[in-house]
Design an enzyme around this catalytic site. Structure first.
Site, short mmCIF file in Angstrom:
data_model
loop_
_atom_site.label_atom_id
_atom_site.label_comp_id
_atom_site.label_asym_id
_atom_site.label_seq_id
_atom_site.Cartn_x
_atom_site.Cartn_y
_atom_site.Cartn_z
CB SER A 114 -2.30 -2.99 1.22
OG SER A 114 -1.34 -3.81 1.82
N GLY B 271 0.84 -1.20 0.00
CA GLY B 271 0.00 0.00 0.00
C GLY B 271 0.87 1.25 0.00
CB THR B 272 4.06 1.94 1.75
OG1 THR B 272 3.54 1.68 3.05
CG2 THR B 272 5.08 3.06 1.82
CG ASN C 123 -4.39 4.36 9.33
OD1 ASN C 123 -4.65 5.35 8.65
ND2 ASN C 123 -3.32 4.30 10.10
CG HIS D 261 -0.39 -6.53 5.01
ND1 HIS D 261 -0.39 -6.14 6.32
CD2 HIS D 261 0.00 -5.44 4.31
CE1 HIS D 261 0.00 -4.89 6.41
NE2 HIS D 261 0.25 -4.43 5.21
CD GLN E 64 -6.80 -0.02 7.65
OE1 GLN E 64 -7.58 -0.95 7.86
NE2 GLN E 64 -5.55 -0.03 8.07
CB CYS F 82 3.39 5.64 21.36
SG CYS F 82 3.19 3.99 22.02
CB THR G 60 10.71 -10.14 -12.60
OG1 THR G 60 11.71 -9.91 -13.60
CG2 THR G 60 10.02 -11.47 -12.85
N1 PLP Z 1 -2.50 3.30 4.02
C1 PLP Z 1 -3.24 2.97 5.08
C2 PLP Z 1 -4.51 3.71 5.35
C3 PLP Z 1 -2.82 1.94 5.92
O1 PLP Z 1 -3.56 1.62 6.98
C4 PLP Z 1 -1.62 1.25 5.62
C5 PLP Z 1 -1.10 0.20 6.50
O2 PLP Z 1 -1.04 0.37 7.70
C6 PLP Z 1 -0.89 1.64 4.48
C7 PLP Z 1 -1.37 2.67 3.71
C8 PLP Z 1 0.38 0.96 4.10
O3 PLP Z 1 0.14 -0.29 3.52
P1 PLP Z 1 1.31 -1.39 3.47
O4 PLP Z 1 1.46 -1.91 4.85
O5 PLP Z 1 0.84 -2.41 2.49
O6 PLP Z 1 2.52 -0.68 3.00
#
Ligand code: PLP
Length: 391
Positions: free
Chosen positions: A199, A71-72, A151, A201, A179, A325, A237
């Site tokens: 994402s 997701g990042t 999130n 996971h 999310q 934190c 790839t």
């Molecule tokens: N965006 C949101 C709203 C998320 O909650 C998360 C994961 O915590 C991410 C992006 C990042 O996703 P990933 O863990 O696949 O990099």
């Protein structure tokens, strides 16, 4: 009994998703770009996975789905890729103050490159006002990015309204749906999004795989350079096994989405109402209704995040703080801060995020333990007990 209530952080992989992946890690190891049989087999699996995700998003074209590593990465590609592509037209990006760090820090990196970014704030319930987004738009705005659901609080943003504004002005509209994808129905057409991050996971698929939906015609430059994989938008790839595992997880998520949402909503409400009723000095963070059904974020006056998490962890219960934190620090999450929460007044905030494995017995175990734990932390910290009127 161990209780995992941190599904917004990650989820266990569904056995079916793992099973779907295994053949691609064993005999079917071909490179999806090779033209021989092994390659064609891999290509077919990859495109099948792409089709599943495109159709889950209501996307008209299969090729609008670009597989990435997380997701990042999807957020980085969307923000930087679209902002860079439109640089000649303007250098202003609009986002919100409560985005995930994948978006916030992509924006910070753009700022270091001379872009101007507006971080629109939220109200006390964590909601965003589309009019505030509208007011922040300028002639040189090229990208608007607002998350689908937060999130930390689960609060859901009115994407269709914001999408309409962006479309009227010819601005690229991105949403981080990490999310929500696989947890609630998403249709890229009705939401009016040009770019959407997801994402694997978070939805019982594998880690290390995600995707970016790219509306046909949306200009975006790649972050990495190499071959023509993913039509040049994400060279390297392809991870066929991960894409296949993600697609299988999506199919299963869609099949049970509505029932599962209702099931966890009931459990979440049981947990939340139980806490608010049994423990003085507690407060919900986030709008009561406009929220993901699995998420509850609660502040406990006279405590801190870390003590709460560790006390629960000692009992085998996994929850999360509003944000990562630092040890011993009461620094609030940027999300709660934007909502006007202060740790000195509101205390520690805990995110409970339920999932497919959560049972009523687990919720009752947490409800049974938490009042005593909170009382112990309050006593140890020597803080005044909260006034009953606090809530
Ligand atoms: N965006 C949101 C709203 C998320 O909650 C998360 C994961 O915590 C991410 C992006 C990042 O996703 P990933 O863990 O696949 O990099």
């Amino acid at each position: 009994m161990r209780v995992y209530l941190d599904h917004n952080a990650t989820t266990p992989m569904r056995p079916e998703a793992l099973e779907a992946m295994l053949p691609h890690l064993r005999g079917r190891f071909g490179n999806a770009n090779s033209i021989h049989g092994w390659g064609r087999e891999a290509r077919q699996a990859l495109e099948g996975a792409r089709e599943v995700i495109a159709s889950a998003l209501g996307a008209r074209e299969r090729d609008s789905v670009v597989f990435v590593s997380s997701g990042t990465e999807a957020d980085n590609l969307a923000l930087k890729g679209a902002a860079w592509a439109a640089m000649a037209r303007g250098r202003h990006v609009v986002t919100t103050a409560v985005e995930h760090h994948a978006v916030i820090n992509s924006c910070r990196s753009l700022e270091e490159q001379g872009f101007d970014v507006t971080y629109v704030s939220v109200d006390g319930d964590g909601l965003i006002d589309p009019e505030a987004v509208e007011r922040s738009l300028r002639a040189e705005t090229t990208v608007v990015s607002t998350m689908h659901a937060n999130n930390e609080t689960g609060v859901i943003f009115p994407l269709a309204d914001i999408g309409g504004l962006a479309r009227d002005r010819g601005v690229v509209f991105h949403t981080d749906a990490v999310q929500t994808f696989g947890r609630m129905a998403i249709d890229v057409e009705s939401l009016g999004v040009d770019l959407l991050s997801l994402s694997g996971h978070k939805i019982y698929g594998p880690k290390g795989v995600g995707a970016l939906y790219v509306r046909p015609g949306t200009r975006m430059v790649p972050l990495v350079h190499g071959g023509q994989q993913e039509r040049g938008r994400r060279p390297g790839t392809e991870n066929v096994a991960a894409a296949v595992g993600l697609a299988r997880a999506v199919e299963l998520a869609l099949a049970s989405m509505e029932d599962e949402a209702e099931r966890v909503r009931l459990l979440r409400d049981r947990l939340e109402e139980g806490i608010l009723q049994r423990i003085e000095g507690t407060r919900r963070n986030g709008h009561r209704e406009r929220r993901l059904p699995n998420t509850s974020n609660i502040s406990f006056q006279g405590t801190d995040d870390e003590s709460l998490i560790l006390a629960l962890d000692l009992e085998g219960i996994a929850v999360a703080a509003g944000a990562a934190c630092t040890s011993g620090s009461l620094e609030p999450s940027h999300v709660l801060r934007a909502m006007g929460r202060h740790p000195e007044i509101d205390g520690g905030a805990i995110r409970f995020s339920l999932g497919a494995g959560t049972t009523e017995a687990e919720i009752d175990r947490v409800l049974g333990l938490l009042p005593g734990l909170v009382e112990r932390i309050r006593a140890a910290q020597g803080r005044p007990q909260p006034a009953p009127a606090y809530r």
